[in-house]
Design a protein around this motif. Structure first.
Motif, PDB file in Angstrom:
ATOM      1  N   TYR A 154       0.841  -1.204   0.000  1.00 43.59           N
ATOM      2  CA  TYR A 154       0.000   0.000   0.000  1.00 43.59           C
ATOM      3  C   TYR A 154       0.871   1.247   0.000  1.00 43.59           C
ATOM      4  O   TYR A 154       1.816   1.350   0.795  1.00 43.59           O
ATOM      5  CB  TYR A 154      -0.873   0.034   1.257  1.00 43.59           C
ATOM      6  CG  TYR A 154      -2.055  -0.913   1.236  1.00 43.59           C
ATOM      7  CD1 TYR A 154      -3.310  -0.472   0.833  1.00 43.59           C
ATOM      8  CD2 TYR A 154      -1.916  -2.234   1.628  1.00 43.59           C
ATOM      9  CE1 TYR A 154      -4.398  -1.329   0.822  1.00 43.59           C
ATOM     10  CE2 TYR A 154      -3.002  -3.104   1.624  1.00 43.59           C
ATOM     11  CZ  TYR A 154      -4.236  -2.645   1.217  1.00 43.59           C
ATOM     12  OH  TYR A 154      -5.310  -3.500   1.203  1.00 43.59           O
ATOM     13  N   ARG A 173      -4.287 -12.596   3.328  1.00 43.55           N
ATOM     14  CA  ARG A 173      -5.657 -12.123   3.112  1.00 43.55           C
ATOM     15  C   ARG A 173      -6.001 -12.412   1.651  1.00 43.55           C
ATOM     16  O   ARG A 173      -5.129 -12.332   0.791  1.00 43.55           O
ATOM     17  CB  ARG A 173      -5.768 -10.609   3.336  1.00 43.55           C
ATOM     18  CG  ARG A 173      -5.427 -10.146   4.768  1.00 43.55           C
ATOM     19  CD  ARG A 173      -6.271  -8.925   5.119  1.00 43.55           C
ATOM     20  NE  ARG A 173      -7.657  -9.297   5.065  1.00 43.55           N
ATOM     21  CZ  ARG A 173      -8.644  -8.565   4.582  1.00 43.55           C
ATOM     22  NH1 ARG A 173      -8.399  -7.357   4.099  1.00 43.55           N
ATOM     23  NH2 ARG A 173      -9.881  -9.008   4.554  1.00 43.55           N
ATOM     24  N   HIS A 187      -8.363  -8.108  -2.314  1.00 47.71           N
ATOM     25  CA  HIS A 187      -9.503  -7.274  -1.917  1.00 47.71           C
ATOM     26  C   HIS A 187      -9.340  -5.835  -2.349  1.00 47.71           C
ATOM     27  O   HIS A 187      -8.230  -5.335  -2.486  1.00 47.71           O
ATOM     28  CB  HIS A 187      -9.705  -7.329  -0.397  1.00 47.71           C
ATOM     29  CG  HIS A 187      -8.502  -6.867   0.384  1.00 47.71           C
ATOM     30  ND1 HIS A 187      -7.417  -7.678   0.631  1.00 47.71           N
ATOM     31  CD2 HIS A 187      -8.207  -5.682   0.966  1.00 47.71           C
ATOM     32  CE1 HIS A 187      -6.506  -7.012   1.326  1.00 47.71           C
ATOM     33  NE2 HIS A 187      -6.947  -5.792   1.542  1.00 47.71           N
ATOM     34  N   HIS A 225     -10.739  -2.073  -0.997  1.00 46.62           N
ATOM     35  CA  HIS A 225     -11.394  -1.412   0.147  1.00 46.62           C
ATOM     36  C   HIS A 225     -12.257  -0.259  -0.351  1.00 46.62           C
ATOM     37  O   HIS A 225     -11.871   0.451  -1.296  1.00 46.62           O
ATOM     38  CB  HIS A 225     -10.343  -0.788   1.068  1.00 46.62           C
ATOM     39  CG  HIS A 225      -9.496  -1.740   1.817  1.00 46.62           C
ATOM     40  ND1 HIS A 225      -9.812  -2.175   3.089  1.00 46.62           N
ATOM     41  CD2 HIS A 225      -8.310  -2.309   1.523  1.00 46.62           C
ATOM     42  CE1 HIS A 225      -8.857  -2.978   3.527  1.00 46.62           C
ATOM     43  NE2 HIS A 225      -7.926  -3.084   2.595  1.00 46.62           N
TER      44      HIS A 225
HETATM   45 FE    FE Z   1      -6.197  -4.235   2.766  1.00 47.18          FE
END
Ligand code: FE
Ligand code: MBD
Length: 284
Positions: free
Chosen positions: A165, A220, A223, A225
């Motif tokens: 990120y 995870r 995905h 968000h």
């Molecule tokens: Fe995330």
């Protein structure tokens, strides 16, 4: 020394960034608390810990390991990560239990307010050579009574193709793969981005040590968000996943719900995939 890239990301640096971002939005730790409520909750949390200690006959070496680990979580700045991965899902579940409309799920530690805004049909900010399969995401935002919500804001943030990120790993442009998109007159947003991939939470810090020591995994599912907001409606914080994807049934953060699945189709223009979703907002 050469410039750090996202591949040089460390859990401690990511954690320090997440701690700063959280502190920027957080109130003072005791603001707005009620003495009775604090006493009740703190007493029960402590009693639950004492109960585990008694039932499992904790040793001093285990107690010291716990102490060392808790200290390291703080030193690595990993409280936001640890709490959002292992605790937030239960909070989200009770807070939103009675809210109608689209399902929410956890926000996680990597939301940053203030992303660039654009209207209607946009390409998320990305590097000229951004790796990944192109994804065309369309969303219709409506109220529970079916009325479209023009002017609704659909805010999206996601990891890049290597699972990092922007603003948390080094070397990524500030607002990479983050944006606020304003719905058009039909309540629709069209967002060009890249398809997220399954993602390992930072695992070279205290959180990763616990996961490894317990024989768990740090993954995870892929995905996206979202925060979706429209006048007169409640904020929806959610994530969308890809049906059939890896880790859908064993997300380390326990944040997957069956209502949050996207079903990819090859894009009409032959460039990657496309998918659509309806965000249904509850009245405020
Ligand atoms: Fe995330
Ligand atoms: C993430 O990207 C995330 O979404 C959550 C919930 C926790 C850690 C990293």
């Amino acid at each position: 020394m050469t410039q750090a890239t996202e591949l040089d990301a460390t859990a401690a640096e990511t954690g320090a960034n997440a701690t700063k971002v959280f502190q920027a939005k957080a109130k003072a730790p005791t603001a707005g608390t009620n003495q009775e409520r604090v006493a009740e909750l703190a007493t029960e949390v402590l009693a639950a810990i004492h109960d585990v200690i008694r039932r499992h006959e904790l040793t001093y070496s285990e107690y010291d390991a716990l102490k060392a680990w808790l200290i390291k979580v703080g030193q690595d700045g990993e409280w936001p990560l640890f709490l959002d991965v292992f605790i937030e899902h239960a909070v989200e579940e009770v807070v939103n239990a009675d809210r109608p409309g689209s399902k929410g799920t956890i926000e996680g530690p990597f939301y940053v307010p203030g992303a660039p805004r654009a209207d209607g049909e946009v390409t998320l900010p990305m590097r000229a050579d951004e790796a990944g399969t192109p994804l065309l995401f369309r969303a219709h935002v409506r109220s529970r009574d079916g009325a479209s919500l023009p002017g609704a804001q659909v805010e999206v943030w996601q990891a890049d193709d290597a699972g990092f990120y922007g603003q948390f790993a080094p070397g990524i442009p500030e607002w990479n793969l983050r944006g606020v998109v304003i719905a058009d007159a039909d309540g629709t947003v069209t967002i060009r981005t890249i398809q997220p991939v399954p993602y390992q939470i930072p695992h070279d810090g205290a959180t990763g040590q616990l996961i490894a020591a317990a024989g768990w995994h740090a993954w995870r599912p892929a995905h996206l968000h979202f925060k979706v907001v429209a006048a007169g409606h409640q904020l929806l914080t959610t994530q969308l996943y890809f049906a059939g994807g890896e880790y859908i049934s064993n997300d380390v953060a326990s944040a997957v719900k069956p209502e949050l699945m996207l079903h990819l189709k090859p894009a009409a223009d032959g460039n990657g995939n496309e998918v659509s979703y309806d965000f249904v907002l509850a009245r405020a």
